[in-house]
Design a protein around this motif. Structure first.
Motif, PDB file in Angstrom:
ATOM      1  N   GLY A 196       0.794  -1.216   0.000  1.00 31.44           N
ATOM      2  CA  GLY A 196       0.000   0.000   0.000  1.00 31.44           C
ATOM      3  C   GLY A 196       0.828   1.268   0.000  1.00 31.44           C
ATOM      4  O   GLY A 196       0.295   2.374   0.062  1.00 31.44           O
ATOM      5  N   LYS A 197       2.160   1.107  -0.045  1.00 31.43           N
ATOM      6  CA  LYS A 197       3.061   2.265  -0.046  1.00 31.43           C
ATOM      7  C   LYS A 197       4.176   2.018  -1.064  1.00 31.43           C
ATOM      8  O   LYS A 197       4.632   0.890  -1.231  1.00 31.43           O
ATOM      9  N   ALA A 198       4.633   3.086  -1.724  1.00 31.58           N
ATOM     10  CA  ALA A 198       5.637   2.921  -2.781  1.00 31.58           C
ATOM     11  C   ALA A 198       7.009   3.448  -2.369  1.00 31.58           C
ATOM     12  O   ALA A 198       7.822   3.813  -3.205  1.00 31.58           O
ATOM     13  N   ALA A 199       7.275   3.517  -1.061  1.00 37.54           N
ATOM     14  CA  ALA A 199       8.551   4.059  -0.587  1.00 37.54           C
ATOM     15  C   ALA A 199       9.691   3.083  -0.859  1.00 37.54           C
ATOM     16  O   ALA A 199       9.670   1.937  -0.417  1.00 37.54           O
ATOM     17  N   LEU A 200      10.716   3.552  -1.581  1.00 37.11           N
ATOM     18  CA  LEU A 200      11.865   2.719  -1.945  1.00 37.11           C
ATOM     19  C   LEU A 200      13.153   3.273  -1.353  1.00 37.11           C
ATOM     20  O   LEU A 200      13.255   4.467  -1.062  1.00 37.11           O
ATOM     21  N   PHE A 201      14.130   2.392  -1.209  1.00 37.69           N
ATOM     22  CA  PHE A 201      15.479   2.859  -0.899  1.00 37.69           C
ATOM     23  C   PHE A 201      16.470   2.082  -1.754  1.00 37.69           C
ATOM     24  O   PHE A 201      16.154   1.027  -2.314  1.00 37.69           O
ATOM     25  N   VAL A 202      17.664   2.643  -1.880  1.00 34.20           N
ATOM     26  CA  VAL A 202      18.715   2.056  -2.717  1.00 34.20           C
ATOM     27  C   VAL A 202      19.767   1.442  -1.810  1.00 34.20           C
ATOM     28  O   VAL A 202      20.169   2.047  -0.806  1.00 34.20           O
ATOM     29  N   GLU A 203      20.188   0.238  -2.163  1.00 28.36           N
ATOM     30  CA  GLU A 203      21.167  -0.480  -1.349  1.00 28.36           C
ATOM     31  C   GLU A 203      22.205  -1.125  -2.251  1.00 28.36           C
ATOM     32  O   GLU A 203      21.865  -1.669  -3.310  1.00 28.36           O
ATOM     33  N   LYS A 204      23.449  -1.047  -1.863  1.00 23.01           N
ATOM     34  CA  LYS A 204      24.521  -1.689  -2.623  1.00 23.01           C
ATOM     35  C   LYS A 204      24.255  -3.193  -2.684  1.00 23.01           C
ATOM     36  O   LYS A 204      23.958  -3.824  -1.671  1.00 23.01           O
ATOM     37  N   TYR A 205      24.347  -3.758  -3.906  1.00 22.03           N
ATOM     38  CA  TYR A 205      24.149  -5.203  -4.058  1.00 22.03           C
ATOM     39  C   TYR A 205      25.477  -5.909  -3.835  1.00 22.03           C
ATOM     40  O   TYR A 205      26.428  -5.761  -4.606  1.00 22.03           O
ATOM     41  N   LEU A 206      25.546  -6.648  -2.750  1.00 19.03           N
ATOM     42  CA  LEU A 206      26.763  -7.389  -2.411  1.00 19.03           C
ATOM     43  C   LEU A 206      26.713  -8.745  -3.103  1.00 19.03           C
ATOM     44  O   LEU A 206      25.738  -9.478  -2.963  1.00 19.03           O
ATOM     45  N   GLN A 207      27.766  -9.081  -3.838  1.00 17.97           N
ATOM     46  CA  GLN A 207      27.763 -10.313  -4.619  1.00 17.97           C
ATOM     47  C   GLN A 207      28.437 -11.460  -3.870  1.00 17.97           C
ATOM     48  O   GLN A 207      29.296 -11.257  -3.023  1.00 17.97           O
ATOM     49  N   LYS A 208      28.022 -12.680  -4.209  1.00 18.33           N
ATOM     50  CA  LYS A 208      28.506 -13.908  -3.557  1.00 18.33           C
ATOM     51  C   LYS A 208      28.376 -13.803  -2.041  1.00 18.33           C
ATOM     52  O   LYS A 208      29.285 -14.146  -1.290  1.00 18.33           O
ATOM     53  N   ILE A 209      27.217 -13.321  -1.620  1.00 17.61           N
ATOM     54  CA  ILE A 209      26.986 -13.140  -0.188  1.00 17.61           C
ATOM     55  C   ILE A 209      26.246 -14.340   0.396  1.00 17.61           C
ATOM     56  O   ILE A 209      25.598 -15.098  -0.308  1.00 17.61           O
ATOM     57  N   ARG A 210      26.358 -14.467   1.692  1.00 20.66           N
ATOM     58  CA  ARG A 210      25.635 -15.488   2.432  1.00 20.66           C
ATOM     59  C   ARG A 210      24.585 -14.793   3.295  1.00 20.66           C
ATOM     60  O   ARG A 210      24.820 -13.688   3.801  1.00 20.66           O
ATOM     61  N   HIS A 211      23.430 -15.425   3.432  1.00 18.18           N
ATOM     62  CA  HIS A 211      22.354 -14.903   4.277  1.00 18.18           C
ATOM     63  C   HIS A 211      22.385 -15.694   5.583  1.00 18.18           C
ATOM     64  O   HIS A 211      22.078 -16.884   5.600  1.00 18.18           O
ATOM     65  N   ILE A 212      22.771 -15.016   6.654  1.00 14.13           N
ATOM     66  CA  ILE A 212      22.886 -15.668   7.964  1.00 14.13           C
ATOM     67  C   ILE A 212      22.066 -14.873   8.971  1.00 14.13           C
ATOM     68  O   ILE A 212      22.195 -13.649   9.068  1.00 14.13           O
ATOM     69  N   GLU A 213      21.217 -15.561   9.707  1.00 17.94           N
ATOM     70  CA  GLU A 213      20.341 -14.891  10.667  1.00 17.94           C
ATOM     71  C   GLU A 213      20.553 -15.448  12.068  1.00 17.94           C
ATOM     72  O   GLU A 213      20.994 -16.593  12.232  1.00 17.94           O
TER      73      GLU A 213
END
Length: 503
Positions: A196-213
Motif C-alpha cells: 500500500g506504499k511505494a517508498a523505496l530505498f537504494v542499497e549496494k548489491y553485495l555479490q557472492k553473499i551469504r544470508h545468515i540470521e
C-alpha cells in the motif's frame, strides 16, 4: 506483569497452527482454532480444543480479517492470540487491537513492529546503535534521479527495495543506470500493490553473499538472548529454500560477536518476544544487518533441534511476563540441523503452483527426523494460501550425519497428486558445493543446480524405463519357464495314465 494465559486463539492455519496447538497441549492451555470455507476439513481444526469458522476462502475475508478474528477470540473467551507467521503476524495494528480488547498478543509490541517493519527507520535506529548496515541511501527515495545519483556513488549493481514488508517482495536488481530507471517504476508499483506504499530505498548489491540470521528472544524485563545462527543462503528470488544450523562459516568467536550485535539490535528497538536479526555476510567475512523479522520464523525448528528449546512455549512464557529462564552462557549448540521447505510448486516448470487433492502421502520418520506438516491422505492443497506444505528437518551429531539423514528422508517422502520441490532438494543434498559449504544467495544459478536436477530426472526416467523393460523380460522368461514346466507336468501325467490303462 501479564496475566496467566489459559486459552490461546491461533490466528493462522496449516502446519504453524498445528505447531502452536502442540505447545498449548503440553502446557495445559486451551487451543482455539479458526478456519475458512477452504479449511473445513483441515487437521488444525480437528486437533484444536475448539474451532470457529472465520469466513470465505479468500484471506482478506478470513485470515486477514482482524476485526472478525478479535471478535471471535472475545466470544471464545481467549486470553491471548498467537499470530504464527505470515497473514497478520507483522501487522502493527493487530497487537494494538488485541490489547484494546483485553487480549495478550504473543509477539512484539506495535511500536517495535512499526520500527522493524519500516526498513529505513530501522536502519536509522541501527546506525545509532552502532550496528553495521549495508551501504546505500539514508532515507526513502521518491525520485528516480536521486536514486540514480546514489547508485552512481555506491557503485553498481544496486538493489531497489521497498521500505516496507518482507519475504523478498518489492526487491529489484539494477546492473546499470538504464536498468535502474526501468526497474524503479516496477519496484514502486510492486511495493504499492503489496504494502500500500511505494517508498523505496537504494542499497549496494553485495555479490557472492551469504544470508545468515540469528534467532532472538527478549523479555519484558529487558533481558535479551540470541539462540545462535541459521544459514539461509540457498534461496530462489529471495525466498528461502534450505536452512541449517550451524553455518559452515561461523566459528565460536564470530558467533559470540555477531550474536552480541543481534541482541543489541533487539534492544535498540525495545523488541519483545521471539524475532530474528538477519545479516548478509560478504566473501571477506564482514556482516551487515538488513532487518529484524518481528515474528516466529518458518525455520524456527532448526534452532529448536540444536538448542533443545521449545520456542513456542518460550514465546508464551514471555507473553505472560516471565523472565527468560536461562543466561547466554548456559546455551550450548548440539549437533547440526537442516530444514527443507517442501512447497507445492513444480521446480521443472518455473516453480508453477501445484494444487489439489493429495490422495496419498508417505511421511518419513526415524532417528533425527522431524516433519511439521498439515498433509494427510485425502487433504486439499489450496491455491488460496502459501505453497508451503511441509517442513522436513534432519538432525545429526554433525553436518554429514544430518545430510545423510535428510537424503534418506527425501527419498522416503512421497506426496501424490501434486508436484513439490522435493526433486530440487534431492539434487542439492548430494551436490559437491553444498557438501563443502560453498553457499551463497546465488547458489542455484552459480552452480547450475536446475541443469543438474533436469539431468538427474532424465537419468532416473531412463533407469525406470530400463527397469520396466527388464521386469517385462523377466516376467516373460518366468511365464515361459512356468509354461514349459506345466507342459512337462501335463505330459508326464498323461503318460502315467496311459501306462495305467495298458496295465
Amino acid at each position: 506483569m501479564s496475566k496467566k494465559i489459559s486459552s490461546i486463539l491461533i490466528a493462522n492455519r496449516g502446519e504453524i497452527a498445528l505447531r502452536v496447538i502442540r505447545a498449548c497441549k503440553e502446557l495445559g492451555i486451551k487451543s482455539i482454532a479458526i478456519y475458512s470455507d477452504e479449511d473445513v476439513r483441515a487437521v488444525h481444526v480437528k486437533r484444536a480444543d475448539e474451532a470457529y469458522h472465520i469466513g470465505p476462502a479468500a484471506p482478506a475475508q478470513s485470515y486477514l480479517n482482524m476485526a472478525k478474528i478479535v471478535e471471535t477470540a472475545k466470544a471464545a473467551g481467549a486470553d491471548a492470540i498467537h499470530p504464527g507467521y505470515g497473514f497478520l503476524s507483522e501487522n502493527e495494528n493487530f497487537p494494538e487491537m488485541c490489547e484494546k480488547n483485553g487480549m495478550i498478543f504473543i509477539g512484539p509490541t506495535a511500536k517495535a513492529m512499526e520500527i522493524t517493519g519500516d526498513k529505513m527507520k530501522c536502519k536509522e535506529v541501527m546506525k545509532k546503535a552502532k550496528v553495521p548496515t549495508v551501504p546505500g541511501s539514508d532515507g526513502i527515495i521518491e525520485d528516480v534521479e536521486k536514486a540514480a545519483d546514489i547508485a552512481h556513488k555506491a557503485g553498481y549493481p544496486v538493489l531497489l527495495k521497498s521500505a516496507f514488508g518482507g519475504g523478498g517482495r518489492g526487491i529489484r536488481l539494477a546492473n546499470n543506470e538504464k536498468q535502474l530507471r526501468q526497474e524503479f517504476e516496477m519496484a514502486s508499483a510492486e511495493s504499492r500493490a503489496a504494502f500500500g506504499k511505494a517508498a523505496l530505498f537504494v542499497e549496494k548489491y553485495l555479490q557472492k553473499i551469504r544470508h545468515i540470521e540469528f534467532q532472538l528472544i527478549r523479555d519484558s524485563h529487558g533481558n535479551g538472548r540470541h539462540l545462535f545462527e541459521r544459514e539461509c543462503s540457498i534461496q530462489r528470488r529471495h525466498q528461502k529454500l534450505i536452512e541449517m544450523s550451524p553455518s559452515p562459516v561461523v566459528d565460536q568467536k564470530t558467533r559470540e560477536r555477531i550474536g552480541e550485535i543481534a541482541v543489541r539490535a533487539a534492544a535498540a528497538v525495545d523488541y519483545l518476544n521471539a524475532g530474528t536479526a538477519e545479516f548478509l555476510r560478504d566473501p571477506e567475512g564482514n556482516f551487515y544487518f538488513i532487518e529484524i523479522n518481528s515474528r516466529l520464523q518458518v525455520e524456527h525448528p532448526v534452532t529448536e533441534l540444536v538448542t533443545g528449546l521449545d520456542l513456542v512455549k518460550l514465546q508464551i512464557a514471555i507473553a505472560q511476563g516471565e523472565e527468560i529462564p536461562f543466561k547466554q552462557e548456559d546455551l550450548k549448540m548440539n549437533g547440526c540441523a537442516i530444514e527443507c521447505r517442501i512447497n507445492a510448486e513444480d521446480p521443472f516448470y518455473e516453480f508453477a503452483p501445484s494444487t489439489g487433492i493429495v490422495p496419498n502421502c508417505n511421511i518419513p520418520y526415524g532417528p533425527g527426523i522431524r516433519v511439521d506438516t498439515y498433509l494427510y491422505p485425502g487433504c486439499n492443497v489450496s491455491g488460496y494460501y502459501d505453497s508451503l506444505t511441509a517442513k522436513l528437518l534432519a538432525w545429526g551429531k554433525n553436518f554429514e550425519e544430518a545430510r545423510v539423514r535428510m537424503r534418506n528422508a527425501l527419498d522416503e517422502f512421497t506426496i501424490e497428486g501434486i508436484n513439490t520441490t522435493i526433486p530440487l532438494y534431492k539434487t542439492i543434498i548430494d551436490e559437491p558445493n553444498f557438501i563443502k559449504g560453498e553457499l551463497s544467495t546465488d547458489y542455484l544459478e552459480r552452480f547450475k543446480i536446475f541443469d543438474r536436477m533436469n539431468e538427474q530426472a532424465k537419468e532416473r526416467a531412463k533407469e525406470k524405463a530400463r527397469a520396466a523393460v527388464a521386469a517385462v523380460l523377466l516376467q516373460s522368461e518366468f511365464v515361459k519357464k512356468v509354461g514349459a514346466a506345466q507342459t512337462a507336468a501335463t505330459a508326464a501325467k498323461s503318460s502315467k495314465w496311459k501306462m495305467m490303462r495298458v496295465v
